[in-house]
Write a protein that holds these residues in place. Structure first.
Motif, short mmCIF file in Angstrom:
data_model
loop_
_atom_site.label_atom_id
_atom_site.label_comp_id
_atom_site.label_asym_id
_atom_site.label_seq_id
_atom_site.Cartn_x
_atom_site.Cartn_y
_atom_site.Cartn_z
N SER A 1 49.54 54.77 44.42
CA SER A 1 48.37 55.56 44.41
C SER A 1 48.16 56.90 43.26
N LEU A 2 47.26 56.60 42.53
CA LEU A 2 47.21 57.77 41.73
C LEU A 2 46.84 59.07 42.11
N TYR A 3 46.10 59.11 43.43
CA TYR A 3 45.73 60.51 44.14
C TYR A 3 46.61 60.93 45.11
N ALA A 4 47.20 59.83 45.98
CA ALA A 4 48.09 60.40 46.98
C ALA A 4 49.50 60.22 46.67
N GLY A 5 49.91 59.55 45.61
CA GLY A 5 51.29 59.43 45.64
C GLY A 5 52.16 58.35 46.52
N ARG A 6 51.43 57.64 47.36
CA ARG A 6 52.00 56.73 48.05
C ARG A 6 52.42 55.31 47.33
N GLU A 7 53.42 54.86 47.79
CA GLU A 7 53.87 53.60 47.02
C GLU A 7 54.00 52.44 48.22
N TRP A 8 53.95 51.27 47.70
CA TRP A 8 54.05 49.93 48.33
C TRP A 8 54.56 48.76 47.33
N GLU A 9 55.10 47.72 48.14
CA GLU A 9 55.73 46.87 47.33
C GLU A 9 54.91 45.43 47.44
N GLY A 10 54.71 44.97 46.36
CA GLY A 10 53.91 43.76 46.38
C GLY A 10 54.48 42.45 45.38
N ARG A 11 53.92 41.52 44.83
CA ARG A 11 54.23 40.39 44.16
C ARG A 11 53.17 39.68 43.61
N VAL A 12 53.43 39.23 42.23
CA VAL A 12 52.44 38.72 41.57
C VAL A 12 52.05 37.21 42.13
N VAL A 13 50.86 36.97 42.60
CA VAL A 13 50.64 35.47 43.02
C VAL A 13 49.82 34.51 42.26
N ARG A 14 48.95 35.36 41.44
CA ARG A 14 48.02 34.53 40.70
C ARG A 14 47.24 35.31 39.80
N THR A 15 46.82 34.45 38.76
CA THR A 15 45.81 35.09 37.56
C THR A 15 44.43 34.98 38.07
N THR A 16 43.68 35.49 37.41
CA THR A 16 42.17 35.26 37.73
C THR A 16 41.66 34.06 36.97
N GLY A 17 42.19 33.67 35.91
CA GLY A 17 41.99 32.71 35.00
C GLY A 17 40.77 33.00 34.03
N ALA A 18 40.69 34.28 33.90
CA ALA A 18 39.67 34.77 32.77
C ALA A 18 40.15 35.87 32.24
N VAL A 19 39.58 36.41 31.14
CA VAL A 19 40.02 37.68 30.21
C VAL A 19 38.69 38.42 30.31
N THR A 20 38.96 39.52 30.76
CA THR A 20 38.16 40.64 31.00
C THR A 20 37.18 40.86 29.55
N GLU A 21 36.05 40.85 29.75
CA GLU A 21 35.07 41.13 28.73
C GLU A 21 35.39 42.12 27.76
N GLN A 22 35.20 43.38 28.29
CA GLN A 22 35.52 44.56 27.64
C GLN A 22 37.02 44.87 26.97
N SER A 23 38.06 44.98 27.92
CA SER A 23 39.30 45.09 27.41
C SER A 23 40.07 43.91 26.89
N ARG A 24 39.50 42.57 26.99
CA ARG A 24 40.16 41.43 26.63
C ARG A 24 41.73 41.35 27.01
#
Length: 394
Positions: A259-282
């Motif tokens: 977390s950028l505000y609380a400094g808490r941490e968690w573990e996760g894993r990448v499960v999928r992509t959204t299948g699209a590219v963001t319009e602004q940041s590409r």
């Protein structure tokens, strides 16, 4: 008297001539005296000194690429619970509050079932009546068969059997009425069952719209629930780094989330992509799954993850074998390194295979034990003499 005056005049004249001559002679003698006493300095040619440099010895190792991205915590499953029947809310669970936790199958809301119990009784009576009529019709069909037999014996030409004479349509009609009454009873029982609204999964009550005593209509919104068994973190990954990430439902690249505000941490894993590219940041949208985000199950005691929190995710990407890891500032703009080679400067081209915000990984162009110069050189020229610092930084 005249001789004395003449002598005086001659003495003055001689004094005017001799005194300046003496003063000039004395000045000349003093000049030559002081000139002979001036110290003469001999200039020696400047000695050339080699620049003193710090170096670091490099050796290959195995490194795992890390992709730092920003994202937002989102629910993995969010549903809006609506009432399927109308009525007055007579009971709500104590946990049925905003931010409350509801167990799977737990009753959240009860609607007054009185009208629906009456509907069930009415449907049961209608079914009993239809079943009785059906049994009567079956008896009448047997009577019709016997009458047809008697009439056939009495008639010399015989009587032809027909479905109407045997009352088959009437029997089918009675059977249809029974089936319809059974469906009505099932619908009445289903409506009665729907007066109890239960949680479809272990849920967090994100919002609630009713309370005890409220009147709700059919398809009226009761609450919004979020599945607490897992959350997802939606991040944006540069397209040139997407192929370094392993995307899989169960074997995706691991990720550390902070977390950028609380400094808490968690573990996760990448499960999928959204299948699209963001319009602004590409950039490509990537979903990271975090199991037990509230620390209610196997991760008991872990700080709770908050929805809509802005987080930083560090995704472990591709592993690189036999690569050299160097501070990024040591690589020059032309992708070269300064190498200390037997007291001389060697400028060597390298090929980075991965670059992070403060590190660069090089797979070709370096050899084990090379001494990479970490000092700054104002005018580097290949082959220039260098002096090694007394303490070598490794």
């Amino acid at each position: 008297m005249r001789q004395t005056a003449s002598q005086t005049s001659l003495g003055v004249t001689l004094l005017k001539i001799i005194l300046p001559v003496c003063l000039i002679a004395l000045g000349g003698a003093g000049f030559w005296f002081y000139k002979s006493k001036v110290v003469k300095f001999e200039r020696k040619p400047a000695e050339k000194t080699a620049p003193v440099v710090d170096v670091m010895k490099v050796n290959p190792d195995r490194f795992i690429a890390q992709i730092r991205v920003m994202g937002t915590v989102q629910p993995d499953r969010e549903v809006v619970i609506k009432s399927q029947v109308a009525g007055t809310v007579i009971q709500v669970a104590p946990e049925f509050v905003q931010g409350g936790l509801i167990s799977k199958g737990q009753t959240m809301v009860r609607i007054d079932p009185a009208d629906y119990k009456l509907a069930v009784n009415k449907a049961q009576n209608a079914l009993a009546q239809a079943q009785a009529d059906y049994e009567i019709e079956k008896g009448q069909q047997l009577v019709a068969k016997e009458e047809l037999k008697l009439m056939a014996r009495m008639s010399p030409n015989g009587i032809r059997e027909t479905s109407l004479v045997l009352r088959k349509p009437q029997l089918e009609q009675a059977r249809a009425v029974v089936a319809s009454a059974e469906s009505d009873l099932e619908a009445a029982r289903l409506d009665l069952k729907r007066t109890r609204i239960s949680a479809p999964f272990h849920a967090l009550v994100l919002s609630k719209a009713v309370d005890a005593g409220a009147m709700t209509a059919a398809q009226g919104t009761l609450a919004t629930l979020v599945d607490v068994t897992c959350y997802q973190v939606a991040v944006q990954v540069p397209l040139d780094r997407l192929d370094r990430i392993r995307v899989h439902d169960t074997q995706g690249s691991p990720a550390r989330i902070r977390s950028l505000y609380a400094g808490r941490e968690w573990e996760g894993r990448v499960v999928r992509t959204t299948g699209a590219v963001t319009e602004q940041s590409r950039m490509a949208g990537v979903i990271i799954r975090v199991d037990d985000p509230l620390g209610l199950g196997p991760a008991e005691g872990r700080p709770a993850m908050l929805l809509d929190d802005h987080v930083e995710a560090v995704i472990e990407g591709q592993a690189f074998d036999n690569v050299f890891s160097l501070p990024r500032n040591l690589v020059q703009e032309d992708s070269s390194l300064w190498i200390y080679n037997d007291g001389r400067l060697e400028i060597r081209k390298v090929a980075p295979v991965w670059i992070e915000h403060d590190r660069v990984f090089i797979q070709s162009g370096l050899s084990p034990g090379d001494l990479v110069i970490s000092s700054d050189l104002s005018a580097p020229v290949p082959g220039m003499a260098l002096t090694l610092a007394s303490q070598e930084r490794r």
